[in-house]
Design a protein around this motif. Structure first.
Motif, short mmCIF file in Angstrom:
data_model
loop_
_atom_site.label_atom_id
_atom_site.label_comp_id
_atom_site.label_asym_id
_atom_site.label_seq_id
_atom_site.Cartn_x
_atom_site.Cartn_y
_atom_site.Cartn_z
N VAL A 295 0.86 -1.18 0.00
CA VAL A 295 0.00 0.00 0.00
C VAL A 295 0.90 1.23 0.00
CG1 VAL A 295 -1.81 1.27 1.21
CG2 VAL A 295 -1.81 -1.23 1.25
N TYR A 296 0.61 2.15 -0.89
CA TYR A 296 1.40 3.37 -1.02
C TYR A 296 0.58 4.57 -0.56
CZ TYR A 296 4.71 0.60 -3.68
OH TYR A 296 5.63 -0.35 -4.04
N PHE A 297 1.22 5.43 0.22
CA PHE A 297 0.57 6.64 0.72
C PHE A 297 1.34 7.87 0.28
CE2 PHE A 297 -2.54 4.94 3.64
CZ PHE A 297 -2.02 3.72 4.03
N CYS A 298 0.62 8.89 -0.15
CA CYS A 298 1.24 10.19 -0.35
C CYS A 298 0.92 11.05 0.87
CB CYS A 298 0.72 10.86 -1.62
SG CYS A 298 -1.06 11.24 -1.58
N THR B 104 -5.43 8.57 1.25
CA THR B 104 -6.13 7.38 1.74
C THR B 104 -5.46 6.07 1.33
OG1 THR B 104 -7.61 7.67 -0.13
CG2 THR B 104 -8.39 8.45 2.01
N GLY B 105 -4.41 6.14 0.53
CA GLY B 105 -3.65 4.94 0.20
C GLY B 105 -4.06 4.30 -1.12
N GLN C 135 -4.41 4.35 12.40
CA GLN C 135 -4.67 3.79 11.09
C GLN C 135 -5.76 2.74 11.17
OE1 GLN C 135 -1.43 1.68 9.06
NE2 GLN C 135 -2.25 2.34 7.09
N THR C 136 -6.83 2.99 10.43
CA THR C 136 -7.93 2.03 10.34
C THR C 136 -8.22 1.78 8.86
OG1 THR C 136 -9.55 3.84 10.40
CG2 THR C 136 -9.01 2.76 12.49
N PRO C 137 -8.80 0.62 8.53
CA PRO C 137 -9.05 0.30 7.12
C PRO C 137 -9.93 1.34 6.43
CG PRO C 137 -9.29 -1.66 8.45
CD PRO C 137 -9.13 -0.51 9.41
N GLY C 138 -10.89 1.88 7.12
CA GLY C 138 -11.82 2.80 6.48
C GLY C 138 -11.36 4.24 6.45
N GLN C 139 -10.49 4.64 7.39
CA GLN C 139 -10.12 6.05 7.54
C GLN C 139 -8.67 6.35 7.20
OE1 GLN C 139 -12.30 8.52 8.29
NE2 GLN C 139 -13.87 6.95 8.14
#
Lengths: 111, 115
Positions: free
Chosen positions: A87-90, A103-104, B37-41
Motif C-alpha cells: 500500500v502506497y501513501f502520499c 487514503t492509500g 490507522q484504520t481500514p476505512g479512515q
C-alpha cells in the motif's frame, strides 16, 4: 481545510509494466511531498520525497513529479516487480508543520 | 542507527479500560507524531510533540492524550476505550527543527484491539 486526495485506491499491473499513483493537495503553502510504502504488518516506510523547488526527482525505478500550479504530485514506478506489491501513501504538510496523508493505494504486481 | 521503536506490538483491552502506548524515536530526533490507522479512515493525525510540548493536535476527542519526556520518548494514552478505538497506532519521528516538516520515519505500530 486540510485535504490530500489519492487515486486510484487499487491498482493491478503485470510485472514489468509501469504504475502511476496521483495525489492532489489543498494547502497552497505545502512545500514537501513524501511517499510511503507500507507492507503487511509493518509501519509505512519513506521511499521518496520531493520539495517544491524541483519538478521531478528519480531514484532508480521510482520517480515523483510535482505540479505546484495544479497542486498535484505523482509517484511513478517503472519495471514493476512482485515485491513492489504494497500500500502506497502520499502526504503533504498542512500549515507547514504536520503531515496529512492520502487514503492509500493498494498496488498488486502479478508475475 | 536504531529505528523507531513502539511497544507493545499487540494489545487487547476491554471497553471502558484505558491504555498507554510507548514510542522511542530515532536518536537525535525531537519530534514525535502519532497516527491512528484504520481500514476505512486511513492514517489520521492524532498529535505531535516537540521538545516535550504538544505542537499540533488532530480532531480526536479528549480521551486521546499524549506526552513527551526529556529524552524525546513519547507516550499516548487512551481512556475509556470504545470498540471504535481498535486500530493500528503508529508513531513517526523526525528532526522537527524549525517547525517545518521533514523526513518522518515510522515505527512498526501497536495493534490495539478493544473487545
Amino acid at each position: 481545510g486540510e485535504n490530500v486526495e489519492q487515486h486510484p485506491s487499487t491498482l493491478s499491473v503485470q510485472e514489468g509494466d509501469s504504475a502511476v499513483i496521483k495525489c492532489t493537495y489543498s494547502d497552497s503553502a505545502s512545500n514537501y511531498f513524501p511517499w510511503y510504502k507500507q507492507e503487511l504488518g509493518k509501519g509505512p516506510q519513506l521511499i521518496i520525497d520531493i520539495r517544491s523547488n524541483v519538478g521531478e526527482k528519480k531514484d532508480q525505478r521510482i520517480a515523483v513529479t510535482l505540479n505546484k500550479t495544479a497542486k498535484h504530485f505523482s509517484l511513478h514506478i517503472t519495471e514493476t516487480q512482485p515485491e513492489d506489491s504494497a500500500v502506497y501513501f502520499c502526504a503533504a504538510p498542512h500549515n507547514t508543520d504536520k503531515l496529512i496523508f492520502g487514503t492509500g493505494t493498494r498496488l498488486q504486481v502479478f508475475p | 542507527k536504531a529505528g523507531v521503536t513502539q511497544t507493545p506490538r499487540y494489545l487487547i483491552k476491554t471497553r471502558g479500560q484505558q491504555v498507554t502506548l510507548s514510542c522511542s524515536p530515532i536518536s537525535g530526533h525531537r519530534s514525535v507524531s502519532w497516527y491512528q490507522q484504520t481500514p476505512g479512515q486511513g492514517l489520521q493525525f492524532l498529535f505531535e510533540y516537540f521538545s516535550e510540548t504538544q505542537r499540533n493536535k488532530g480532531n480526536f476527542p479528549g480521551r486521546f492524550s499524549g506526552r513527551q519526556f526529556s529524552n524525546s520518548r513519547s507516550e499516548m494514552n487512551v481512556s475509556t476505550l470504545e470498540l471504535g478505538d481498535s486500530a493500528l497506532y503508529l508513531c513517526a519521528s523526525s528532526l522537527g527543527q524549525g517547525g517545518i516538516v521533514g523526513e518522518a520515519f515510522f515505527g512498526q505500530g501497536t495493534r490495539l484491539t478493544v473487545v
